[in-house]
Design an enzyme around this catalytic site. Structure first.
Site, PDB file in Angstrom:
ATOM      1  N   TRP A 482       0.821  -1.212   0.000  1.00 18.64           N
ATOM      2  CA  TRP A 482       0.000   0.000   0.000  1.00 18.64           C
ATOM      3  C   TRP A 482       0.856   1.265   0.000  1.00 18.64           C
ATOM      4  O   TRP A 482       0.527   2.249  -0.646  1.00 18.64           O
ATOM      5  CB  TRP A 482      -0.928   0.001   1.233  1.00 18.64           C
ATOM      6  CG  TRP A 482      -1.580   1.334   1.370  1.00 18.64           C
ATOM      7  CD1 TRP A 482      -2.726   1.724   0.759  1.00 18.64           C
ATOM      8  CD2 TRP A 482      -1.093   2.458   2.091  1.00 18.64           C
ATOM      9  NE1 TRP A 482      -2.991   3.040   1.053  1.00 18.64           N
ATOM     10  CE2 TRP A 482      -1.998   3.511   1.876  1.00 18.64           C
ATOM     11  CE3 TRP A 482       0.028   2.688   2.895  1.00 18.64           C
ATOM     12  CZ2 TRP A 482      -1.823   4.773   2.437  1.00 18.64           C
ATOM     13  CZ3 TRP A 482       0.197   3.940   3.458  1.00 18.64           C
ATOM     14  CH2 TRP A 482      -0.719   4.961   3.231  1.00 18.64           C
ATOM     15  N   ASN A 483       1.951   1.206   0.731  1.00 14.28           N
ATOM     16  CA  ASN A 483       2.849   2.354   0.771  1.00 14.28           C
ATOM     17  C   ASN A 483       3.728   2.309  -0.471  1.00 14.28           C
ATOM     18  O   ASN A 483       4.790   1.698  -0.497  1.00 14.28           O
ATOM     19  CB  ASN A 483       3.696   2.290   2.046  1.00 14.28           C
ATOM     20  CG  ASN A 483       4.480   3.561   2.265  1.00 14.28           C
ATOM     21  OD1 ASN A 483       4.858   4.227   1.308  1.00 14.28           O
ATOM     22  ND2 ASN A 483       4.719   3.887   3.517  1.00 14.28           N
ATOM     23  N   ASP A 484       3.243   2.989  -1.485  1.00  8.27           N
ATOM     24  CA  ASP A 484       3.916   3.061  -2.786  1.00  8.27           C
ATOM     25  C   ASP A 484       5.388   3.376  -2.718  1.00  8.27           C
ATOM     26  O   ASP A 484       6.135   3.107  -3.649  1.00  8.27           O
ATOM     27  CB  ASP A 484       3.304   4.254  -3.533  1.00  8.27           C
ATOM     28  CG  ASP A 484       2.253   3.830  -4.494  1.00  8.27           C
ATOM     29  OD1 ASP A 484       1.438   4.681  -4.831  1.00  8.27           O
ATOM     30  OD2 ASP A 484       2.267   2.669  -4.905  1.00  8.27           O
ATOM     31  N   CYS A 485       5.770   4.047  -1.663  1.00  8.56           N
ATOM     32  CA  CYS A 485       7.109   4.640  -1.612  1.00  8.56           C
ATOM     33  C   CYS A 485       8.097   3.803  -0.822  1.00  8.56           C
ATOM     34  O   CYS A 485       9.254   4.175  -0.681  1.00  8.56           O
ATOM     35  CB  CYS A 485       7.019   6.046  -1.035  1.00  8.56           C
ATOM     36  SG  CYS A 485       5.972   7.074  -2.054  1.00  8.56           S
ATOM     37  N   ASN A 487      10.012   1.095  -1.381  1.00  9.64           N
ATOM     38  CA  ASN A 487      10.385   0.304  -2.564  1.00  9.64           C
ATOM     39  C   ASN A 487      11.597  -0.557  -2.216  1.00  9.64           C
ATOM     40  O   ASN A 487      12.726  -0.234  -2.575  1.00  9.64           O
ATOM     41  CB  ASN A 487      10.697   1.233  -3.739  1.00  9.64           C
ATOM     42  CG  ASN A 487       9.620   2.276  -3.937  1.00  9.64           C
ATOM     43  OD1 ASN A 487       9.838   3.466  -3.718  1.00  9.64           O
ATOM     44  ND2 ASN A 487       8.433   1.837  -4.322  1.00  9.64           N
TER      45      ASN A 487
END
Ligand code: BGC
Length: 811
Positions: A482-485, A487
């Site tokens: 969910w936390n796109d960032c 990575n």
């Protein structure tokens, strides 16, 4: 503290009292296919279905002054030029007011005894922005008034329009017939659609060529045609087509005059495009314009729109004794849910409409706030989303609304995506009881030759997680969860590279505690859907999968005071007390506790205590703390933001409701409400600091480490809308649609002692009255329906629609 507006609850409007709001405070007009974003100064743009591919009017992001470009009405009152919304002329007004309502916006400006009132809406059932402009002479002398309308057309594809000038400067074409201006660029070739901009009165002049109207080197604030009070009657040929009408009239003292402007989108069948060589078939436009010729027609359309919203908002309505909660839950939060349903994250003042289409995860979550409003559209959406899934259960991260095809523009391999589909389908079945969606045949990657049942899509989603687990038995994170960032597999050191699309090597080690929370949380619903579908064996296997995951979390995901966030590609902990920065994250505390993990072990309570101790601030719960102060190659984009912004320690509002829901799982009514209140726009006290609209949620509020702590960004298009509505309506107020009926399970704050609610559900209406004497904790809930107590608070769904009185006591 400077204030810019207030709620008018009776009118269901937000009233803006001065035009120079800290950022444009906007509204979304349209609820079907045609949309207009309109700011409090009249700025904004329109599009049909897809903000990238069928953009009707231009809007320039990054422009100065901000919010330049929109639907303007210039007034030349005896040489004094002004615009009722203040922008773009910015002449000092004697009075100004903007009222954003449900699907419409009113702007009023007054100067030197002349008042201009514009009411704009996208009527239900029409592909058009319809604006009534009324001019009233409030002075003692007659006035000669000249009005110039103005819109600037976009050459359809918004990306191409703002980049491919070598071609575009030669393609623009228009036709003008009476008071109607037709924008028909590219119609001669592959397009079968055009735009029309018309007014219901004879015009004294017109312009369709931007440079002729503005004059060379002049801006929207000083069009030469307006200042010289003379339209050029220009016919666009290439360059930038615009639409401007000139109306000249005299107003006696006290007299007023109204005009109706229609900016519409029209399509023709391929074989009926032309009526003569190069002459477009105007029949659909004429039909559209005939619908809005008179004030009576306009008023009827306006009433229809109000009726449409009355109907939608009558489905869930609360009177809690707290007007701030009521106005959000009853009106603004649901309204925002409709907008996120329609737009996903594609078009706002922070999203150009070019980059992002409909997000797989975003749209699946948005449905949670929308399901009760129009379940049939939610059903269709679920099918569209599922059709962008791949055969192995993974998915395109986003798809284009017009074509419904997945695209790789922000990559793929976000390992949370598949599970969101199960959340969405389960929510649909709980709301409607309609199990037929499970048998619906849905293609993979839009390829009909590999279509399978929706249930099979869900099975592949669920097993995707099972089949992609790492060394601790926890779900692999893939490109990100969910936390796109966050990575963890990306390792991007090249300037300008996008984290979303950079090579993503799968370490086979980076694991997500967040996805484990999703997996556990959705397991029971998945098992139930399997059973309903007749898959008993699969259903029987689910508790085992669920338990394995819970055990893996308890063994490898507990950090002592809170749940870990992840393991990175080296197998190092993320979100641990052992880390120097980013020690504790909000997501696993919210999602794991919501899923019930660690409740009986006491971990859940500890985790939420840690949230309060470390993450809670005046403006909400930060996403993690302390923020990263340097770039961590192994963590990715999260550490690329300055501390306190966005995913690096901002208050990412989307996940605050997870803590509300988690507190409700533990029965903490006061604590749940306290978190709810902190990010809820209607409780904002300092509007200047907050910056964005105080009637809708923003994606992020700068966190405690940011220089501008408390300042919001990215309003409107955020999963916060759906999740806060879910948290307030189901977690706090406890009205939960369930497979077998409506479950009543409130978790109220102490001050909410007497709550009245109406909920329409599967054709029946429930009038619910709650008496709360539990004092801020959940207490014992007793539910009596039409005089009979029901087991476990579950009101069985009706076979035939009925009205019910429901008495709830909480002690
Ligand atoms: C994206 C979401 C994502 C969130 C957190 C938003 O901008 O639309 O998909 O979950 O950021 O990274």
């Amino acid at each position: 503290m400077e204030q810019y507006g207030y709620f008018d609850d009776a009118a269901r409007e937000y009233v803006i009292t001065r035009p120079d709001t800290p950022s444009p405070w906007i509204n979304y007009l349209g609820c079907e296919a045609f949309f207009t974003l309109m700011s409090n100064t009249g700025g904004g743009y329109s599009f049909y279905k897809d903000a990238r591919m069928l953009r009707i009017t231009r809007y320039r992001y990054n422009n100065v002054p901000t919010d330049a470009g929109g639907q303007y009405f210039y007034i030349n009152d005896g040489g004094s030029v002004w615009t009722p919304g203040w922008m773009p002329v910015r002449a000092k007004l004697d009075a100004y007011e903007c009222r954003h309502g449900l699907g419409y916006t009113r702007i009023m400006g007054e100067k030197d005894g002349l008042q201009a009132r514009q009411v704009s809406m996208v009527p239900f059932g029409s592909d058009a922005l319809v604006t009534r402009l009324t001019l009233e002479n409030k002075s003692a002398l007659a006035k000669d008034v000249s009005v110039f309308s103005f819109v600037e057309f976009c050459l359809w594809n918004a990306q191409d329009d703002s980049t491919n000038f070598q071609r575009n400067f030669s393609t623009g074409e228009v036709e003008i017939v009476g008071s109607a201006i037709y924008h028909k660029t590219e119609y001669r070739e592959r397009r079968n659609h055009y735009a029309v901009y018309a007014v219901n009165a004879p015009v004294q002049g017109f312009d369709t060529d931007r440079e002729s109207f503005l004059g060379a080197y002049r801006g929207f604030d000083s069009p030469a045609a307006v200042f010289e009070n003379l339209s050029r009657n220009s016919v666009a040929s290439g360059w930038s087509p615009v639409g401007s009408h000139n109306l000249k009239f005299t107003l006696a003292p006290g007299e007023s005059k109204s005009f109706i402007f229609v900016l519409g989108y029209c399509e023709n069948p391929q074989d009926q495009k032309f009526t003569a060589q190069d002459v477009i078939n105007k029949a659909p436009a004429e039909k559209l314009l005939a619908m809005f010729r008179t004030d009576a027609q306009f008023d009827r359309a306006f009433d229809d729109l109000a009726g449409y919203w009355d109907g939608l908002l009558s489905i869930y309505n609360v009177s809690s004794g707290d007007e701030k909660l009521d106005r959000m839950v009853n009106v603004w939060n649901q309204y925002q849910c409709m907008v996120t349903f329609n737009m996903s994250r594609s078009a706002s003042y922070f999203e150009s409409g070019i980059g992002r289409g409909m997000g797989f995860r975003d749209s699946s979550q948005d449905l949670l706030g929308f399901m009760h409003l129009i379940p049939s559209r939610a059903r269709e959406r679920l099918i569209d989303i599922a059709a962008t899934q791949f055969k192995d259960g993974s998915a395109y991260h986003q798809y284009q609304p017009l074509t419904k095809r997945g695209n790789f523009e922000v990559g793929s391999g976000f390992n949370d995506d598949p599970l969101w589909l199960i959340f969405g389908v389960a929510a649909y079945v709980k709301e409607t009881g309609d199990l037929s969606i499970l048998s619906e045949s849905v293609p993979f990657d839009n390829d009909e030759s590999v279509a399978e049942s929706m249930m099979e899509h869900l099975r592949r989603s669920y097993h995707y997680t099972i089949d992609h687990r790492g060394p601790h038995g926890l779900p692999l994170i893939g490109r990100a969860d969910w936390n796109d960032c966050l990575n963890l597999n990306c390792f991007s050191a090249t300037p300008g590279e996008s984290f979303q699309t950079t090579a993503n090597f799968e370490s086979g080690v980076a694991e997500s505690l967040f996805i484990s929370g999703m997996f556990v949380g959705v397991s029971d619903d998945y098992a139930r859907l399997c059973r309903e579908f007749g898959w008993q064996e699969e259903a029987d296997a689910v508790p085992g999968f669920k338990q394995d995951m819970e055990q893996a979390v308890l063994k490898h995901g507990w950090d002592g005071e809170w749940f870990l966030r992840a393991y990175d590609a080296y197998g190092h902990k993320v979100g641990s007390n052992e880390c120097d920065e980013g020690k504790i994250y909000i997501e696993p505390q919210g999602f794991l506790v919501m899923a019930g993990v660690g409740v009986k072990e006491g971990y859940a309570q500890k985790a939420l205590d840690s949230v309060r101790k470390h993450l809670l601030s005046e403006h909400g719960v930060a996403i993690h703390t302390p923020p990263y102060t340097r770039y961590h190659l192994e963590l990715g984009e999260i550490s690329s933001y300055p501390p306190g912004y966005k995913e690096n320690g901002g208050i990412f509002c989307h996940n605050n409701p997870w803590i509300v829901l988690a507190e409700a799982v533990l029965g903490h009514g006061d604590r749940a409400f306290d978190i709810y209140r902190r990010t809820c726009p209607s409780y904002i006290t300092d509007q200047k600091l907050h910056h964005t609209e105080p009637y809708v949620y923003s994606q992020m509020v700068a966190g405690p480490y940011a220089p501008r702590f408390g300042q919001a960004k990215n309003s409107w298009l955020t999963g916060t809308a759906a999740w806060t509505f879910f948290a307030a309506s189901q977690g706090i107020l406890g009205i939960e649609p369930d497979f077998d009926g409506l479950k009543i399970d409130p978790c109220l704050p102490a001050f909410m002692t007497d709550v009245a609610l109406t909920r329409k559900f599967r054709g029946s209406t429930y009038r619910i009255r709650m008496q709360n004497k539990a004092g801020g904790e959940k207490g014992r809930v007793k539910v009596v329906v039409d005089g009979c107590a029901v087991e476990g608070g579950l009101i069985p769904a009706d076979i035939a629609p009925a009205e019910h009185e429901v008495c709830v006591t909480i002690e």
